[in-house]
Scaffold this motif. Structure first.
Motif, PDB file in Angstrom:
ATOM      1  N   VAL A  49       0.840  -1.205   0.000  1.00 23.27           N
ATOM      2  CA  VAL A  49       0.000   0.000   0.000  1.00 23.27           C
ATOM      3  C   VAL A  49       0.872   1.250   0.000  1.00 23.27           C
ATOM      4  CG1 VAL A  49      -1.675   1.326   1.354  1.00 23.27           C
ATOM      5  CG2 VAL A  49      -1.950  -1.153   1.112  1.00 23.27           C
ATOM      6  N   LEU A  53       0.935   4.065  -2.999  1.00 24.02           N
ATOM      7  CA  LEU A  53       0.564   5.457  -2.720  1.00 24.02           C
ATOM      8  C   LEU A  53       1.703   6.418  -3.044  1.00 24.02           C
ATOM      9  CD1 LEU A  53      -1.446   5.095   0.613  1.00 24.02           C
ATOM     10  CD2 LEU A  53      -2.344   5.431  -1.696  1.00 24.02           C
ATOM     11  N   ASP A  66     -10.725   4.995  -6.086  1.00 24.69           N
ATOM     12  CA  ASP A  66     -10.108   3.825  -5.459  1.00 24.69           C
ATOM     13  C   ASP A  66     -10.889   2.588  -5.897  1.00 24.69           C
ATOM     14  OD1 ASP A  66      -8.598   2.178  -3.813  1.00 24.69           O
ATOM     15  OD2 ASP A  66      -9.702   2.694  -1.990  1.00 24.69           O
ATOM     16  N   THR A  74      -7.569   1.858   2.079  1.00 25.03           N
ATOM     17  CA  THR A  74      -6.898   2.691   1.074  1.00 25.03           C
ATOM     18  C   THR A  74      -7.721   3.933   0.751  1.00 25.03           C
ATOM     19  OG1 THR A  74      -7.817   1.258  -0.654  1.00 25.03           O
ATOM     20  CG2 THR A  74      -5.531   0.853   0.008  1.00 25.03           C
ATOM     21  N   SER A 137      -6.564  -1.770  -6.553  1.00 27.88           N
ATOM     22  CA  SER A 137      -5.986  -2.772  -5.653  1.00 27.88           C
ATOM     23  C   SER A 137      -6.405  -4.183  -6.057  1.00 27.88           C
ATOM     24  CB  SER A 137      -6.401  -2.478  -4.204  1.00 27.88           C
ATOM     25  OG  SER A 137      -5.905  -1.222  -3.800  1.00 27.88           O
TER      26      SER A 137
END
Length: 203
Positions: A49, A53, A66, A74, A137
């Motif tokens: 993560v 980012l 997202d 997240t 993700s």
């Protein structure tokens, strides 16, 4: 001005993972590993993560998407990075996780972030775009043009494709793609429109 790494580190300190895990997993919050949140989905490994980012480099005031928001950890991290002048839309296909993620965001006190249930047959949330930043993700088998099209000019998309982490920038001459190492994720899936059969695994 703080570097992307410094800003992401501050966000991860301000938005602890614990509040976005099911009760049975909270004892494992400090493990640097993905943790199950049910329905075959995971809360991603914190190191992964952080790296994603940093590549995304969200700016205050950005409009952010997202994709595969899961427990909305997240989503909340992105909201911390945008600040209240920005907006973050999480998209999730599992109804129970939509509800779980939305409740977690309410508890985190970030009204400029919210979670939507994915529209069958659609990747992302095109009605809310364009976006300066998009985080995905889940792993796609190929770069999804549908998500690239939701970027604003100069916008950035970060996602795993066929095992490689990509940073995609929407430039005038077409997307510029950089590769940033190997990763493993659950597959990126769009539920089929009503009346159509579900596709096989995406990757």
């Amino acid at each position: 001005m703080p570097s992307p790494a410094e800003r992401v580190a501050a966000a991860m300190e301000a938005v602890p993972r614990t509040g976005f895990l099911p009760p049975a997993q909270r004892a494992h919050t400090d493990r640097d590993a993905p943790l199950s949140i049910g329905h075959g989905q995971t809360n991603s490994q914190p190191t992964t993560v952080r790296q994603m980012l940093e590549l995304l480099d969200v700016q205050p005031g950005d409009r952010v998407l997202d994709v595969g928001s899961g427990s909305a950890w997240t989503t909340a991290l992105l909201a911390h990075l945008t600040g209240p002048d920005g907006s973050v839309t999480g998209v999730e296909r599992v109804p129970d996780l939509v509800a779980f993620g939305a409740a977690n965001l309410v508890a985190a006190g970030m009204p400029w972030a919210h979670v939507e249930r994915a529209v069958p047959g659609t990747l992302g949330w095109p009605c809310g775009g364009p976006y300066q930043r998009i985080l995905v993700s889940a792993q796609a088998p190929a770069l999804p043009a549908e998500l690239v099209d939701q970027l604003s000019a100069g916008g950035v998309l970060v996602l795993p494709v066929a095992g490689r982490m990509l940073r995609v920038r929407a430039d005038d001459g077409g997307p510029t793609v950089e590769e940033h190492g190997w990763y493993r994720f659950v597959p990126l899936v769009a539920d089929p429109p009503a009346g159509r059969a579900a596709p096989g695994p995406a990757g």
